[in-house]
Design a protein around this motif. Structure first.
Motif, PDB file in Angstrom:
ATOM      1  N   LYS A  19      44.150   0.310  94.023  1.00 42.59           N
ATOM      2  CA  LYS A  19      45.137  -0.535  94.710  1.00 42.59           C
ATOM      3  C   LYS A  19      45.301  -0.172  96.181  1.00 42.59           C
ATOM      4  N   GLY A  20      45.250   1.115  96.486  1.00 41.57           N
ATOM      5  CA  GLY A  20      45.404   1.537  97.880  1.00 41.57           C
ATOM      6  C   GLY A  20      44.331   0.951  98.779  1.00 41.57           C
ATOM      7  N   ARG A  23      45.008  -2.840  99.195  1.00 38.37           N
ATOM      8  CA  ARG A  23      46.081  -3.053 100.174  1.00 38.37           C
ATOM      9  C   ARG A  23      45.585  -2.813 101.597  1.00 38.37           C
ATOM     10  N   ASP A  26      43.675  -5.766 102.697  1.00 35.10           N
ATOM     11  CA  ASP A  26      44.362  -7.037 102.464  1.00 35.10           C
ATOM     12  C   ASP A  26      43.623  -7.905 101.437  1.00 35.10           C
ATOM     13  N   SER A  28      43.744  -9.414  97.707  1.00 34.47           N
ATOM     14  CA  SER A  28      44.709  -9.731  96.657  1.00 34.47           C
ATOM     15  C   SER A  28      43.988 -10.288  95.441  1.00 34.47           C
TER      16      SER A  28
END
Length: 93
Positions: A19-20, A23, A26, A28
């Protein structure tokens, strides 16, 4: 930045991107990701696929036209350049 992260593939050949990292770049759920393969370096790279207008690179209000993406503004401009109010073709005149 250089980072080395090891992940195991599941039985379908998939792996999870942390997830890091998602993120940080960017990315999703449901975003498209491009794969780049370098045979010489024996590497696979990933990049978020950014869809944008062929003419102005805008990412707003995109639609497909003859295999390309075009934004609403460029479509309006191009329509204005190629047709008159009566709808007749202005190209070559």
């Amino acid at each position: 930045m250089y980072a080395k992260i090891t992940r195991k593939l599941d039985e379908f050949g998939r792996f999870v991107i942390p997830k890091g990292i998602l993120r940080m770049y960017d990315i999703s759920p449901k975003d498209s990701v491009e794969f780049f393969i370098d045979d010489k370096a024996n590497t696979i790279s990933l990049k978020k696929n950014e869809e944008y207008c062929t003419f102005c690179k805008s990412t707003n209000e995109l639609s497909h036209f003859r295999g390309s993406l075009i934004c609403k503004t460029c479509a309006f401009i191009l329509t204005g350049l190629t047709t008159d109010p009566t709808g007749s073709d202005m190209e070559g005149k």
